[in-house]
Design a protein around this motif. Structure first.
Motif, PDB file in Angstrom:
ATOM      1  N   ASN A 141       0.819  -1.462  -0.123  1.00 22.62           N
ATOM      2  CA  ASN A 141       0.555  -0.221   0.080  1.00 22.62           C
ATOM      3  C   ASN A 141       0.867   1.094  -0.260  1.00 22.62           C
ATOM      4  N   LEU A 142       1.851   1.004  -0.085  1.00 20.47           N
ATOM      5  CA  LEU A 142       2.835   2.313  -0.108  1.00 20.47           C
ATOM      6  C   LEU A 142       3.151   2.544  -1.750  1.00 20.47           C
ATOM      7  N   ASP A 143       2.558   4.026  -2.630  1.00 19.52           N
ATOM      8  CA  ASP A 143       3.190   4.461  -3.498  1.00 19.52           C
ATOM      9  C   ASP A 143       4.451   4.541  -4.190  1.00 19.52           C
ATOM     10  N   ALA A 144       4.212   4.603  -5.137  1.00 18.66           N
ATOM     11  CA  ALA A 144       6.129   4.969  -6.144  1.00 18.66           C
ATOM     12  C   ALA A 144       6.365   5.889  -5.741  1.00 18.66           C
ATOM     13  N   GLY A 145       5.924   7.530  -4.921  1.00 16.83           N
ATOM     14  CA  GLY A 145       6.377   8.277  -3.903  1.00 16.83           C
ATOM     15  C   GLY A 145       7.158   8.171  -2.843  1.00 16.83           C
ATOM     16  N   PHE A 146       6.958   6.532  -2.293  1.00 17.67           N
ATOM     17  CA  PHE A 146       7.498   6.890  -1.411  1.00 17.67           C
ATOM     18  C   PHE A 146       9.092   7.287  -0.920  1.00 17.67           C
ATOM     19  N   TYR A 147       9.814   6.561  -2.210  1.00 23.74           N
ATOM     20  CA  TYR A 147      11.482   6.425  -2.462  1.00 23.74           C
ATOM     21  C   TYR A 147      11.533   8.551  -2.681  1.00 23.74           C
ATOM     22  N   LEU A 148      10.441   9.037  -3.447  1.00 18.69           N
ATOM     23  CA  LEU A 148      10.913  10.288  -3.400  1.00 18.69           C
ATOM     24  C   LEU A 148      10.664  10.616  -2.199  1.00 18.69           C
ATOM     25  N   ASP A 149       9.637  10.709  -1.334  1.00 15.01           N
ATOM     26  CA  ASP A 149       9.634  11.245  -0.667  1.00 15.01           C
ATOM     27  C   ASP A 149      10.821  11.248   0.170  1.00 15.01           C
ATOM     28  N   ILE A 150      10.924   9.630   0.906  1.00 17.36           N
ATOM     29  CA  ILE A 150      12.623   9.574   1.408  1.00 17.36           C
ATOM     30  C   ILE A 150      13.622  10.459   0.701  1.00 17.36           C
ATOM     31  N   ALA A 151      13.695  10.381  -1.006  1.00 14.18           N
ATOM     32  CA  ALA A 151      15.013  11.418  -1.424  1.00 14.18           C
ATOM     33  C   ALA A 151      15.112  12.972  -1.052  1.00 14.18           C
ATOM     34  N   LYS A 152      13.757  13.900  -0.979  1.00  7.56           N
ATOM     35  CA  LYS A 152      13.391  14.645  -0.663  1.00  7.56           C
ATOM     36  C   LYS A 152      14.337  14.905   0.923  1.00  7.56           C
ATOM     37  N   GLY A 167      11.293   1.147 -12.380  1.00  5.15           N
ATOM     38  CA  GLY A 167      10.001   1.396 -12.813  1.00  5.15           C
ATOM     39  C   GLY A 167       9.897   3.257 -12.230  1.00  5.15           C
ATOM     40  N   GLN A 168       8.443   3.396 -12.579  1.00  8.61           N
ATOM     41  CA  GLN A 168       8.464   4.760 -12.367  1.00  8.61           C
ATOM     42  C   GLN A 168       9.112   5.082 -10.960  1.00  8.61           C
ATOM     43  N   ALA A 169       8.780   4.251 -10.082  1.00  9.21           N
ATOM     44  CA  ALA A 169       9.762   4.531  -8.374  1.00  9.21           C
ATOM     45  C   ALA A 169      10.937   4.915  -8.365  1.00  9.21           C
ATOM     46  N   LEU A 170      11.838   4.514  -9.592  1.00 10.43           N
ATOM     47  CA  LEU A 170      13.052   4.738  -9.982  1.00 10.43           C
ATOM     48  C   LEU A 170      13.448   6.305 -10.819  1.00 10.43           C
ATOM     49  N   LEU A 171      12.359   6.288 -11.800  1.00 12.32           N
ATOM     50  CA  LEU A 171      12.691   7.707 -12.400  1.00 12.32           C
ATOM     51  C   LEU A 171      12.213   8.817 -11.788  1.00 12.32           C
ATOM     52  N   ASP A 172      11.050   8.359 -10.562  1.00 12.60           N
ATOM     53  CA  ASP A 172      11.031   9.740  -9.904  1.00 12.60           C
ATOM     54  C   ASP A 172      11.781  10.799  -9.691  1.00 12.60           C
TER      55      ASP A 172
END
Length: 306
Positions: A141-152, A167-172
């Motif tokens: 239930n964690l969306d692809a934006g979770f890694y992006l939030d961590i990175a930010k 996939g998109q989790a990487l590209l973002d």
């Protein structure tokens, strides 16, 4: 300090048998339970290289307690976030005579908003000069934006990050300039919806990841070795000779060798050399490679500029 993040760790139940016959009773020759997860594998290799790391992630339930007990045998520093649902179990079946590996992976727990917030707060200790390695699949239930939030978050705190996902989790995350991205050649092809037929094509598309923001692209090619692509150059590590026993964790081991060496030396070529040695050494081992095996394989690897 290097921090590794395994969002969806597992107990890996590894079974070895002569043949796998579906629809019938099968009996194992050997079995072993291992603490699994890509970031966990990275931390375990770091330990072999005598490099400090802290393992982060979500663990829960009875299987989570068993996971932590298994992990304690490796004397890793951890700071896990406890969750209410159970840590997953993955089954790995190695049919020796058929020369086949079969994996059955659990989905993992659902993470509540409170648990997610607790994990993010746990990142407050990450700071200037640290490297955070994000590796592996997300909980369901964690969306692809979770890694992006961590990175930010960690970037604002002065740390760099390495991401090993697809996939998109990487590209973002690419616009945030990850220190390293590590697709294998199949994942790289999928990212751009192409077929890659040779090393030059792999380099071309790896460089597209750099154009989108990555600082280094590390591409594993299984029995054909590995490539490191920088803005101006490309390097290849050969695949040493050996019998592949278990490919699980080989890519994670490569990331560990690269990240740990880069943090100490800032030398991408030597980091590739150590990373390739760690990856191959694990592939030639029943479990994550030990230091002696890494040192042995290191001598069989050469780095060439392409």
């Amino acid at each position: 300090m290097i921090y590794t993040i395994t969002v969806n760790p597992s107990i890996d139940y590894v079974l070895q048998l002569k043949d796998l016959n579906t629809g019938q009773v099968n009996r194992t020759q050997t079995d072993v339970k291992l603490p699994g997860g890509k970031g966990i594998n990275v931390s375990r290799i770091m330990k072999e290289l005598d490099i400090d790391s802290t393992a982060l992630g979500f663990v829960g339930g009875a299987t989570g307690s068993m996971f932590e007990e298994l992990l304690s045998q490796h004397q890793l520093k951890t700071a896990f976030t406890r969750v209410s649902e159970d840590t997953r179990i993955n089954v790995k079946i190695n049919a020796v005579d058929q020369n086949e590996e079969t994996e059955i992976n659990g989905a993992g727990p659902e993470i509540t908003q409170t648990e997610r917030d607790s994990f993010m707060n746990n990142l407050d200790s990450v700071g200037d000069g640290d490297i955070v390695v994000m590796a592996g699949s997300l909980c369901k239930n964690l969306d692809a934006g979770f890694y992006l939030d961590i990175a930010k978050k960690i970037q604002k705190q002065g740390a760099e990050f390495i991401i090993d996902t697809t996939g998109q989790a990487l590209l973002d995350t690419l616009p945030l300039h990850p220190l390293v991205v590590k697709p294998n050649h199949h994942e790289l092809a999928d990212l751009f919806n192409v077929t890659l037929n040779n090393e030059q094509e792999i380099i071309t598309y790896a460089r597209k990841l750099l154009e989108k923001g990555a600082k280094h692209a590390l591409v594993s090619m299984a029995g054909d070795g590995a490539l490191l692509v920088t803005k101006d150059k490309a390097y290849k590590a050969n695949a040493p000779k050996g019998t592949v026993i278990n490919s699980v964790g080989a890519g994670d081991s490569m990331i560990a060798g690269f990240a740990g060496t880069f943090m100490e030396t800032k030398d991408p070529i030597e980091s590739l050399h150590v990373g390739a040695a760690c990856g191959s050494a694990t592939a030639f081992s029943q479990d994550i490679a030990v230091k002696a095996k890494i040192d042995e394989v290191y001598k069989e690897i050469s780095i060439t500029e392409i």
